[in-house]
Design a protein around this motif. Structure first.
Motif, mmCIF file in Angstrom:
data_model
loop_
_atom_site.group_PDB
_atom_site.id
_atom_site.type_symbol
_atom_site.label_atom_id
_atom_site.label_comp_id
_atom_site.label_asym_id
_atom_site.label_seq_id
_atom_site.Cartn_x
_atom_site.Cartn_y
_atom_site.Cartn_z
ATOM 1 N N GLU A 17 -30.155 -29.337 -82.985
ATOM 2 C CA GLU A 17 -31.383 -29.730 -83.680
ATOM 3 C C GLU A 17 -32.630 -29.241 -82.948
ATOM 4 O O GLU A 17 -32.751 -29.427 -81.731
ATOM 5 C CB GLU A 17 -31.431 -31.270 -83.799
ATOM 6 C CG GLU A 17 -32.696 -31.781 -84.486
ATOM 7 C CD GLU A 17 -32.825 -33.304 -84.411
ATOM 8 O OE1 GLU A 17 -32.185 -33.910 -83.543
ATOM 9 O OE2 GLU A 17 -33.585 -33.869 -85.209
ATOM 10 N N ARG A 18 -33.545 -28.587 -83.693
ATOM 11 C CA ARG A 18 -34.905 -28.349 -83.191
ATOM 12 C C ARG A 18 -35.812 -28.848 -84.303
ATOM 13 O O ARG A 18 -35.998 -28.159 -85.329
ATOM 14 C CB ARG A 18 -35.123 -26.874 -82.894
ATOM 15 C CG ARG A 18 -36.494 -26.591 -82.259
ATOM 16 C CD ARG A 18 -36.484 -25.298 -81.443
ATOM 17 N NE ARG A 18 -36.090 -24.184 -82.284
ATOM 18 C CZ ARG A 18 -35.578 -23.031 -81.815
ATOM 19 N NH1 ARG A 18 -35.373 -22.861 -80.526
ATOM 20 N NH2 ARG A 18 -35.255 -22.076 -82.641
ATOM 21 N N HIS A 72 -26.071 -19.310 -74.727
ATOM 22 C CA HIS A 72 -26.979 -18.528 -75.557
ATOM 23 C C HIS A 72 -26.587 -17.074 -75.638
ATOM 24 O O HIS A 72 -27.333 -16.197 -75.259
ATOM 25 C CB HIS A 72 -28.406 -18.685 -75.047
ATOM 26 C CG HIS A 72 -28.728 -20.113 -74.817
ATOM 27 N ND1 HIS A 72 -28.734 -21.033 -75.834
ATOM 28 C CD2 HIS A 72 -28.975 -20.803 -73.687
ATOM 29 C CE1 HIS A 72 -29.010 -22.220 -75.350
ATOM 30 N NE2 HIS A 72 -29.149 -22.129 -74.048
ATOM 31 N N TRP A 82 -29.942 -20.655 -82.169
ATOM 32 C CA TRP A 82 -31.373 -20.984 -82.048
ATOM 33 C C TRP A 82 -32.265 -19.846 -82.534
ATOM 34 O O TRP A 82 -33.428 -20.065 -82.864
ATOM 35 C CB TRP A 82 -31.717 -21.319 -80.590
ATOM 36 C CG TRP A 82 -30.861 -22.441 -80.081
ATOM 37 C CD1 TRP A 82 -29.857 -22.349 -79.167
ATOM 38 C CD2 TRP A 82 -30.901 -23.811 -80.485
ATOM 39 N NE1 TRP A 82 -29.276 -23.578 -78.964
ATOM 40 C CE2 TRP A 82 -29.906 -24.496 -79.761
ATOM 41 C CE3 TRP A 82 -31.695 -24.538 -81.387
ATOM 42 C CZ2 TRP A 82 -29.668 -25.855 -79.917
ATOM 43 C CZ3 TRP A 82 -31.461 -25.895 -81.531
ATOM 44 C CH2 TRP A 82 -30.456 -26.532 -80.805
ATOM 45 N N PRO A 139 -31.902 -27.441 -77.750
ATOM 46 C CA PRO A 139 -32.338 -26.043 -77.834
ATOM 47 C C PRO A 139 -32.660 -25.512 -76.431
ATOM 48 O O PRO A 139 -32.913 -26.284 -75.522
ATOM 49 C CB PRO A 139 -33.586 -26.113 -78.711
ATOM 50 C CG PRO A 139 -34.022 -27.531 -78.697
ATOM 51 C CD PRO A 139 -32.819 -28.364 -78.419
ATOM 52 N N PRO A 140 -32.668 -24.188 -76.257
ATOM 53 C CA PRO A 140 -32.742 -23.566 -74.941
ATOM 54 C C PRO A 140 -33.904 -24.048 -74.079
ATOM 55 O O PRO A 140 -33.721 -24.319 -72.907
ATOM 56 C CB PRO A 140 -32.875 -22.072 -75.243
ATOM 57 C CG PRO A 140 -32.735 -21.904 -76.700
ATOM 58 C CD PRO A 140 -32.559 -23.212 -77.335
ATOM 59 N N GLN A 174 -33.010 -27.268 -72.778
ATOM 60 C CA GLN A 174 -31.738 -27.213 -72.088
ATOM 61 C C GLN A 174 -31.875 -26.554 -70.719
ATOM 62 O O GLN A 174 -31.237 -26.969 -69.765
ATOM 63 C CB GLN A 174 -30.771 -26.392 -72.945
ATOM 64 C CG GLN A 174 -29.337 -26.556 -72.552
ATOM 65 C CD GLN A 174 -28.461 -25.887 -73.591
ATOM 66 O OE1 GLN A 174 -28.815 -24.830 -74.116
ATOM 67 N NE2 GLN A 174 -27.348 -26.489 -73.896
ATOM 68 N N ASP A 175 -32.702 -25.525 -70.656
ATOM 69 C CA ASP A 175 -32.844 -24.796 -69.406
ATOM 70 C C ASP A 175 -33.378 -25.672 -68.285
ATOM 71 O O ASP A 175 -33.155 -25.415 -67.114
ATOM 72 C CB ASP A 175 -33.759 -23.573 -69.604
ATOM 73 C CG ASP A 175 -33.100 -22.555 -70.535
ATOM 74 O OD1 ASP A 175 -31.881 -22.673 -70.753
ATOM 75 O OD2 ASP A 175 -33.808 -21.674 -71.046
#
Lengths: 292, 292
Positions: free
Chosen positions: A38-39, A66, A75, B266-267, B270-271
């Motif tokens: 989810e975003r 990723h 994403w 999302p990245p 997450q990062d």
């Protein structure tokens, strides 16, 4: 085993999964089969998996990193078709790594996935992804997919779900379908994850983690079973000899045909007949045995 | 495919079979799956078969001849256990003759049978016979057997059938179970053979060959589907945010736990997290994700 079902109606999407896995009946564990990407205001993607748990987890792990063969990720995908291609790529990546080793131990590459959601600028979409990484899309004529132990819960969906069904009604249908499955297969079990996605919301607004204390599911479980029994009792039993088609055996029916079962005669009678030992074998739909 | 179901209650036995066989969807035929061995006042034996049609017919032919490994036949067996042993012998005789040749063409020796009835001086009994020729018997706790496409029609039987169910009610249950199966699997089809055996009658008294014009089955088909929809409509939809367990996502439930789906971030988010990429993976039944 596992049971997951997802539905796409004009109002949005419904996802429901159980959480039981087993390797034989003596090794039963709880694993949640649903993952949400989810975003908010941009995309909600939901993945459900069935089959070999190690493969399922590897696919999920691959997707949560990723990278994919195409360079695309969940994403960065600009629509649902690019997104489902990422899922297919992830399945193929895991296949490339693990299938050969699994084969040496006699295991098939067994996994199936449901993937759906909405990305800003495109429609809510629902896919079933196969172990080969290819996929099919839900349509108005076939608005749902099931993976895992699908059969027990299919009749009720076939009877009530259409593409116009309101979302909460579709969720109720999914829960009744799950209840029938839980009742008939011990390898499908609570708790459940239910996610109802309202079209164009682009975020998760309705999610429930349903365990044995959930009042709504308890109500479904009790009410549906009880009401089914009541409907069953209300339908009249067959009345033998009263309608043309329910004759006492050997009676001539209204259509003038004798209604007899496919019969094998005892030896004394049979020996006096030339060659035909099994009677009425393999005849057409409207065949009936002539009087004996 | 095939669907056959048989039930044993304290009042007697119910047998129901469809009549569709297929070798691929482009080769569909009608074959009746039920055979009756009857010597009035002495014995009524009913055999139903599923699986490879050639094997099924060979077993039936073997049984309708008067020979078995033990020298016993269905006509000389003095009780149901001797009779079912004849059926097992017949399956093994066909296996000995055909299995090797089938294997050369990649076919398993695939057959399953339901066998039941009553012989004077012993109780009505019901068996399921496997391809290996071994068998199990129905009991008060497990009063029914299914062969073929069993799953679609199982939930309704599990819900309503007990060993005390009256015979006509059991027949109705079998027909509803068949109706659900017909609806969900095109390889199961009309006409049906229904035989209801009343305990201690020692002859066939109630048999119906049910085709698409049968009024009772038409009534079942219409009424059951319609009433199911009605019951479905009467059950309230889930009311989001109103009961503790159906929270809007992210709300704190009455139990003080935040109800969130298993999520991948999302990245960007997450990062900034150390290693945990997939959250709430594989947690216990009552787990819920802490607020993120």
């Amino acid at each position: 085993m596992t049971y997951c079902v997802a539905m796409r109606t004009v109002h949005g999407l419904v996802f429901l999964s159980d959480s039981r896995t087993n390797a034989g009946v003596d090794q039963i564990s709880t694993f949640r089969k649903m993952t949400v990407f989810e975003r908010p205001q941009d995309r909600v993607l939901v993945l459900m998996t069935a089959g070999n748990l190690a493969i399922s987890q590897a696919v999920r792990q691959q997707l949560s990193q990723h990278a994919s063969a195409s360079g695309q990720t969940l994403w960065t995908a600009s629509n649902m078709y690019e997104a489902v291609a990422c899922v297919g790529d992830a399945v193929r990546a895991v296949y490339a790594r693990d299938a050969e080793s699994l084969k040496k131990f006699g295991h098939d590459f067994n996994v199936s996935l449901i993937f759906g959601g909405q990305i800003q600028g495109s429609e809510p979409t629902l896919f079933m992804v196969y172990a080969a990484g290819n996929y099919i899309e839900a349509t108005p004529e076939n608005p749902y997919f099931q993976i895992g132990e699908a059969k027990y819960g299919k009749p009720i969906i076939d009877r009530v779900l259409t593409t116009a069904t309101p979302l909460d009604e579709a969720a109720k249908c999914a829960l009744i379908s799950m209840d029938s499955t839980l009742r008939s297969n011990i390898s499908v079990g609570l708790p459940l994850d239910l996610l109802v996605y309202e079209r164009d919301r682009l975020q998760v607004t309705r999610f429930a983690h349903i365990d044995q204390h959930n009042q709504y599911f308890e109500m479904i479980h009790g009410t549906w079973g009880g009401r089914l029994k009541q409907v069953f009792a209300e339908i009249p039993d067959p009345a033998w000899g009263q309608t043309p088609a329910f004759e006492t055996a050997g009676q001539v029916s209204a259509a003038g045909k004798v209604v007899l079962p496919p019969k094998v005669l005892p030896p004394t009678l049979q020996d006096s007949l030339p060659a035909l030992q099994v009677q009425t074998l393999a005849q057409g739909p409207s065949s009936s045995t002539p009087g004996q």
